[in-house]
Design an enzyme around this catalytic site. Structure first.
Site: not given
Length: 370
Positions: A103, A115, A148-149, A175, A248
């Site tokens: 993604h 990510d 995706e998130e 991922e 993140h």
């Protein structure tokens, strides 16, 4: 990581890094920006991604959908980027193609280089290498999905709405939960024996264990892979999880991404595609059950993958129990062990394991409460 001048038919971390830098860098050399779905930065990254696909000689398409993901209680508009590498073999139609996913969106807290823009770059390098090899027997679909998130919305949009979705027979997903470490194969679809035996035949640097798969099956976590796992499709899900504190955050950036992790991602996907390209899919053979048996598997020295069927594993377990009983009997006969000691051991072991599980469960409850 291999350099950019590595042979064209293999996956190079150096070339993947070049893809990654071009995808991440903003116009005028600006620093990479967060790319949540629907933002201007998300749209700019998508345009750069389309440019990279065209530069490689592919014809990408943008699939726009509004999708509801019922089991996650979310909905949204997404713009997925799709490329299809047509295979040279006779296999066509439902359940025959390989799907490769990553993604391009990120959370708002950081630029999401690990990510999951690293996965996107790895797929670009794999597509380039497959083309240099002369292609594959099966069709390979590359899905670079959006949102995706926000609840796996892009992956669900493809699965629910796109006509190519019916052709998918097995999948590979990339991922990251950090910025370094081995690209570990941590999840499979149900009935992984056939897939794991095929991957074991091509993997040169495998990091995988059926223990990880069983643990992850019992966790509440999800990735885009979950959309297809719930449909019963076979597949392999890879991620690196080193330096998880950067996950993140603003420091999930180009400076902190380990080039070896990017290399391992690209190597794993290329080898997984080659493995699946030569393996039978359930939709193609009447003698393959839709959901097959699982296998026991583990990496051996990081150089090979050992796989065993469950019946073989049970047989070895029974043999181990038998040998243990023989050893205990001989030790008791020689006076090296007492029957009382053996009895205490047989009772004490499950008691210790039970107490450990209770303590672990209490600890987990405490962590969740805070």
């Amino acid at each position: 990581a291999l350099s950019e001048d590595a042979p064209a038919e293999i996956a190079s971390g150096g070339r993947a890094r070049s893809f990654l830098e071009r995808l991440a860098q903003e116009e005028g050399g600006g620093a990479p920006q967060p790319r949540p779905v629907g933002t201007a930065a998300n749209a700019r990254c998508r345009e750069r991604l389309l440019e990279e696909w065209r530069r490689l000689g592919f014809t990408p398409e943008v699939s726009e959908q509004v999708t509801v993901v019922e089991d996650r209680n979310v909905a949204g508009a997404t713009q997925n980027v799709l490329v299809r590498l047509r295979g040279s073999g006779r296999l066509r139609g439902p359940g025959t193609a390989i799907l490769c996913m990553a993604h391009y969106d990120s959370v708002g807290a950081g630029p999401g280089i690990g990510d999951d823009l690293s996965g996107v770059a790895a797929l670009l390098e794999v597509a380039r290498a497959l083309k240099a090899r002369g292609g594959t027997s099966r069709d390979v679909i590359f899905l670079i999905d959006d949102a995706e998130e926000s609840g796996l919305i892009g992956a669900a949009a493809f699965a629910q709405h796109h006509p190519w979705a019916a052709d998918v027979g097995a999948l590979i997903n990339l991922e990251a939960r950090g910025t370094s470490g081995q690209s570990r194969m941590f999840e499979t679809g149900p009935g992984n024996a056939n897939v794991m035996e095929a991957f074991a035949g091509t993997a040169t640097r495998p990091s995988a264990s059926s223990v990880s798969v069983e643990v992850y099956r019992r966790m509440p976590n999800d990735t885009d892979f979950s959309i297809w796992r719930k449909r019963g499709l076979p597949g392999l899900n890879f991620a690196f999880i080193g330096d998880v504190a950067r996950y993140h955050t603003p420091v999930d950036d180009l400076d902190h991404l380990d080039p070896r992790s990017l290399q391992h991602h690209a190597t794993n996907v290329l080898e997984a595609v080659l493995a699946l390209d030569g393996a039978p899919f359930p939709a193609e053979r009447a003698d393959l059950e839709p959901v097959q048996a699982d296998a026991l598997f583990f990496s051996l020295g990081g150089r090979s993958l050992v796989t065993m069927g469950i019946p073989t594993t049970r047989g070895l377990g029974a043999l181990l129990v038998l040998l243990s009983l023989v050893g205990i009997s001989r030790a008791v006969a020689r006076g090296a062990l007492s029957l009382r000691g053996v009895s205490l051991g047989l009772v004490g072991l499950p008691v210790v394991l039970g107490v450990s599980l209770v303590v672990a469960d209490l600890h987990l409850s405490l962590l969740r409460s805070i």
